[in-house]
Motif scaffolding. Structure first.
Motif, PDB file in Angstrom:
ATOM      1  N   LEU A  69      -9.323 -21.508  13.866  1.00 59.85           N
ATOM      2  CA  LEU A  69     -10.278 -21.357  12.655  1.00 59.85           C
ATOM      3  C   LEU A  69     -10.332 -19.696  12.583  1.00 59.85           C
ATOM      4  O   LEU A  69     -11.020 -19.382  11.495  1.00 59.85           O
ATOM      5  CB  LEU A  69     -11.553 -22.135  12.848  1.00 59.85           C
ATOM      6  CG  LEU A  69     -11.721 -23.320  13.301  1.00 59.85           C
ATOM      7  CD1 LEU A  69     -12.943 -23.959  13.401  1.00 59.85           C
ATOM      8  CD2 LEU A  69     -11.138 -24.286  11.876  1.00 59.85           C
ATOM      9  N   GLY A  70      -9.985 -18.814  13.436  1.00 59.00           N
ATOM     10  CA  GLY A  70     -10.340 -17.675  13.699  1.00 59.00           C
ATOM     11  C   GLY A  70      -9.985 -16.780  12.122  1.00 59.00           C
ATOM     12  O   GLY A  70     -10.667 -15.893  11.873  1.00 59.00           O
ATOM     13  N   ALA A  71      -8.802 -17.118  11.589  1.00 62.78           N
ATOM     14  CA  ALA A  71      -8.195 -16.494  10.478  1.00 62.78           C
ATOM     15  C   ALA A  71      -9.308 -16.690   9.129  1.00 62.78           C
ATOM     16  O   ALA A  71      -9.513 -15.765   8.180  1.00 62.78           O
ATOM     17  CB  ALA A  71      -6.960 -16.987   9.991  1.00 62.78           C
ATOM     18  N   GLY A  72     -10.113 -17.621   9.351  1.00 64.97           N
ATOM     19  CA  GLY A  72     -11.002 -17.918   8.103  1.00 64.97           C
ATOM     20  C   GLY A  72     -12.356 -17.044   8.201  1.00 64.97           C
ATOM     21  O   GLY A  72     -13.084 -17.573   7.249  1.00 64.97           O
ATOM     22  N   PHE A  73     -12.436 -16.094   9.048  1.00 68.28           N
ATOM     23  CA  PHE A  73     -13.645 -15.715   9.579  1.00 68.28           C
ATOM     24  C   PHE A  73     -13.689 -14.381   9.678  1.00 68.28           C
ATOM     25  O   PHE A  73     -12.756 -13.722  10.151  1.00 68.28           O
ATOM     26  CB  PHE A  73     -14.551 -16.305  10.711  1.00 68.28           C
ATOM     27  CG  PHE A  73     -14.833 -17.502  10.508  1.00 68.28           C
ATOM     28  CD1 PHE A  73     -16.049 -17.877  10.070  1.00 68.28           C
ATOM     29  CD2 PHE A  73     -14.035 -18.818  10.984  1.00 68.28           C
ATOM     30  CE1 PHE A  73     -16.544 -19.408   9.652  1.00 68.28           C
ATOM     31  CE2 PHE A  73     -14.269 -19.934  10.584  1.00 68.28           C
ATOM     32  CZ  PHE A  73     -15.451 -20.225  10.217  1.00 68.28           C
ATOM     33  N   GLN A  74     -14.585 -13.420   9.013  1.00 69.49           N
ATOM     34  CA  GLN A  74     -14.357 -12.050   8.936  1.00 69.49           C
ATOM     35  C   GLN A  74     -14.258 -11.222  10.281  1.00 69.49           C
ATOM     36  O   GLN A  74     -13.308 -10.397  10.333  1.00 69.49           O
ATOM     37  CB  GLN A  74     -15.494 -11.473   8.244  1.00 69.49           C
ATOM     38  CG  GLN A  74     -15.453 -10.040   8.032  1.00 69.49           C
ATOM     39  CD  GLN A  74     -16.814  -9.389   7.079  1.00 69.49           C
ATOM     40  OE1 GLN A  74     -17.446 -10.335   6.630  1.00 69.49           O
ATOM     41  NE2 GLN A  74     -16.916  -8.067   6.916  1.00 69.49           N
ATOM     42  N   ASP A  75     -15.035 -11.709  11.262  1.00 66.24           N
ATOM     43  CA  ASP A  75     -15.028 -11.044  12.571  1.00 66.24           C
ATOM     44  C   ASP A  75     -14.272 -11.673  13.522  1.00 66.24           C
ATOM     45  O   ASP A  75     -13.758 -11.166  14.398  1.00 66.24           O
ATOM     46  CB  ASP A  75     -16.533 -10.986  13.111  1.00 66.24           C
ATOM     47  CG  ASP A  75     -17.509 -10.119  12.392  1.00 66.24           C
ATOM     48  OD1 ASP A  75     -16.914  -9.036  11.720  1.00 66.24           O
ATOM     49  OD2 ASP A  75     -18.663 -10.563  12.183  1.00 66.24           O
ATOM     50  N   GLY A  76     -13.582 -12.844  13.236  1.00 63.93           N
ATOM     51  CA  GLY A  76     -12.372 -13.461  13.743  1.00 63.93           C
ATOM     52  C   GLY A  76     -12.617 -13.963  14.963  1.00 63.93           C
ATOM     53  O   GLY A  76     -13.554 -14.011  15.639  1.00 63.93           O
ATOM     54  N   PHE A  77     -11.425 -14.229  15.628  1.00 69.29           N
ATOM     55  CA  PHE A  77     -11.444 -15.007  17.035  1.00 69.29           C
ATOM     56  C   PHE A  77     -11.388 -14.218  18.267  1.00 69.29           C
ATOM     57  O   PHE A  77     -10.276 -13.023  18.107  1.00 69.29           O
ATOM     58  CB  PHE A  77     -10.349 -16.067  16.829  1.00 69.29           C
ATOM     59  CG  PHE A  77     -10.033 -17.036  18.305  1.00 69.29           C
ATOM     60  CD1 PHE A  77     -10.917 -17.944  18.608  1.00 69.29           C
ATOM     61  CD2 PHE A  77      -9.094 -16.663  18.991  1.00 69.29           C
ATOM     62  CE1 PHE A  77     -10.667 -18.501  19.614  1.00 69.29           C
ATOM     63  CE2 PHE A  77      -8.740 -17.247  19.926  1.00 69.29           C
ATOM     64  CZ  PHE A  77      -9.497 -18.210  20.455  1.00 69.29           C
ATOM     65  N   ARG A  78     -11.711 -14.428  19.308  1.00 74.63           N
ATOM     66  CA  ARG A  78     -11.456 -13.721  20.522  1.00 74.63           C
ATOM     67  C   ARG A  78     -10.997 -14.537  21.571  1.00 74.63           C
ATOM     68  O   ARG A  78     -11.767 -15.758  21.928  1.00 74.63           O
ATOM     69  CB  ARG A  78     -12.719 -13.045  21.048  1.00 74.63           C
ATOM     70  CG  ARG A  78     -13.370 -12.182  20.089  1.00 74.63           C
ATOM     71  CD  ARG A  78     -12.522 -10.893  19.871  1.00 74.63           C
ATOM     72  NE  ARG A  78     -13.318  -9.932  19.001  1.00 74.63           N
ATOM     73  CZ  ARG A  78     -13.483  -9.941  17.770  1.00 74.63           C
ATOM     74  NH1 ARG A  78     -12.917 -11.045  16.998  1.00 74.63           N
ATOM     75  NH2 ARG A  78     -14.310  -8.923  17.156  1.00 74.63           N
ATOM     76  N   ALA A  79      -9.939 -14.605  22.175  1.00 76.42           N
ATOM     77  CA  ALA A  79      -9.486 -15.587  23.375  1.00 76.42           C
ATOM     78  C   ALA A  79      -9.942 -15.464  24.353  1.00 76.42           C
ATOM     79  O   ALA A  79     -10.229 -16.459  25.012  1.00 76.42           O
ATOM     80  CB  ALA A  79      -7.757 -15.305  23.545  1.00 76.42           C
ATOM     81  N   ASP A  80     -10.960 -14.424  24.840  1.00 73.20           N
ATOM     82  CA  ASP A  80     -11.573 -14.271  25.914  1.00 73.20           C
ATOM     83  C   ASP A  80     -12.954 -14.590  25.485  1.00 73.20           C
ATOM     84  O   ASP A  80     -13.450 -13.634  25.174  1.00 73.20           O
ATOM     85  CB  ASP A  80     -11.309 -12.917  26.567  1.00 73.20           C
ATOM     86  CG  ASP A  80     -12.097 -12.753  28.101  1.00 73.20           C
ATOM     87  OD1 ASP A  80     -12.827 -13.431  28.298  1.00 73.20           O
ATOM     88  OD2 ASP A  80     -11.629 -11.708  28.767  1.00 73.20           O
ATOM     89  N   ALA A  81     -13.471 -15.556  25.911  1.00 75.06           N
ATOM     90  CA  ALA A  81     -14.784 -16.036  25.486  1.00 75.06           C
ATOM     91  C   ALA A  81     -16.020 -15.154  26.171  1.00 75.06           C
ATOM     92  O   ALA A  81     -17.030 -14.804  25.728  1.00 75.06           O
ATOM     93  CB  ALA A  81     -15.206 -17.618  25.537  1.00 75.06           C
ATOM     94  N   LEU A  82     -15.424 -14.854  27.289  1.00 81.79           N
ATOM     95  CA  LEU A  82     -16.551 -14.215  28.364  1.00 81.79           C
ATOM     96  C   LEU A  82     -16.718 -12.728  27.780  1.00 81.79           C
ATOM     97  O   LEU A  82     -18.005 -12.327  27.758  1.00 81.79           O
ATOM     98  CB  LEU A  82     -16.206 -14.088  29.795  1.00 81.79           C
ATOM     99  CG  LEU A  82     -16.228 -15.499  30.520  1.00 81.79           C
ATOM    100  CD1 LEU A  82     -15.792 -15.520  31.941  1.00 81.79           C
ATOM    101  CD2 LEU A  82     -17.594 -16.027  30.251  1.00 81.79           C
TER     102      LEU A  82
END
Length: 349
Positions: A69-82
């Protein structure tokens, strides 16, 4: 903390129920700045809008992961949740990951990342607390933060808050409880004529039991809750490994129905007893056993209800009965903790 920035780790049934409840007028004000699942995290510096939260919840309900879903959000996705927790700098981290009764798993890692970023903690996952109580609470104290976890025992019922209030200047000497809705549900079905295997399959089909039911039917879930109950409401250290556990697998249909004919009900009852110490803190002994209870007792529940009976030294008994399980009920308890911490009152630690 008027409108705290929050980060939610875990978007299963409880996480999605919480996103739905956040839209209600009765919910405390907050800004959801980050969301995490096992694939990573989505961030929003301004806070996700209601429409965005609806879209994320709908996608998660169909089995999608945040990574998709990351591409649909302005601040995007981070693979490292911590690392994303540190980047988002939340004031509150809400931990809703699946419980790991061996010591916390992802929940413990998320908690420590939240503390490192300066966040207070709210837990629904009982595993990190029951498995690493000393480690988590010591980390909270070192960080100078606050901790709430009312959803870990009793779901939507305020079991820990009620017990803690009841125990003020009035020590609780014993507790009897039904703390696992799955066990109550299975035994209720067995009263209608099913044997254990049939009742378990029916509970799984109804969504009331996991595909691997061991945590529920073998007493691990209830043991974790007893451990937390003893520490919070009795002030007694109690390791999960020290609790005697009986398994629901030993319940026979005939024994269940024989108890019913005698005006009783067979239930998996958790019990904690205070063991006074001559010096230092008291200890506790605890067990989870199949036992007959009077059909008029607070412990003679059916369906998926939970019950807790606190027996105090000076003020008699206090009984709480209600729905102890369910995503919406658990999410409501999390929001109760959010409201309490936002108001600056009553942390457990």
């Amino acid at each position: 903390m008027d409108t705290p920035r929050i980060f939610i780790s875990g978007l299963g049934h409880v996480g999605r129920a919480m996103l739905a409840l956040l839209k209600e007028k009765s919910s405390p004000a907050c800004r959801v700045a980050g969301l995490a699942d096992s694939s990573g995290a989505l961030l929003s510096a301004a806070g996700f809008t209601r429409e965005e939260l609806d879209r994320i919840a709908a996608a998660k309900a169909t089995g999608q992961r945040l990574a998709a879903l990351g591409a649909g959000f302005q601040d995007g996705f981070r693979a490292d949740a911590l690392a994303a927790i540190g980047e988002s700098k939340p004031e509150l981290l809400i931990e809703l990951s699946p419980t790991d009764l061996d010591g916390g798993g992802a929940a413990g890692r998320y908690a420590r990342a939240g503390l490192a970023s300066g966040a207070d903690l709210i837990f629904a996952s009982k595993g990190a607390l029951a498995g690493d109580w000393e480690g988590i609470t010591a980390a909270v104290r070192r960080a100078g933060r606050r901790l709430r976890f009312s959803a870990t025992v009793g779901g939507g019922m305020p079991v820990l808050d009620a017990g803690l209030a009841f125990a003020q200047a009035n020590p609780i000497d014993s507790i009897e409880a039904l703390l696992n809705g799955t066990c109550v549900y299975i035994l209720s079905l067995m009263e209608t004529g099913m044997d254990f295997d049939e009742a378990l399959k029916a509970a799984q089909a109804a969504g009331m039991a996991e595909a691997d039911p061991a945590a529920d039917v073998d007493g691990w879930d209830a043991a974790a809750k007893l451990s937390i109950l003893a520490r919070v409401t009795m002030g007694c250290p109690l390791a999960v490994s020290a609790i005697e556990r009986g398994s629901l697998r030993k319940a026979s249909g005939e024994a269940v129905r024989s108890a019913l004919r005698a005006g009783k009900r067979l239930r998996a009852v958790g019990r904690i007893e205070r063991v006074p110490a001559a010096a230092g803190p008291d200890s506790a002994r605890a067990s989870i056993r199949l036992m007959e209870v009077d059909a008029r007792s607070a412990l003679a529940r059916s369906g998926s209800e939970n019950a807790v009976v606190f027996s105090s030294r000076y003020a008699g008994d206090l009984a709480l009965i209600g729905k102890g399980a369910g995503p919406r009920e658990t999410a409501a308890a999390v929001l109760r903790d959010l409201a309490i911490l936002s108001a600056g009152t009553q942390p457990y630690s």
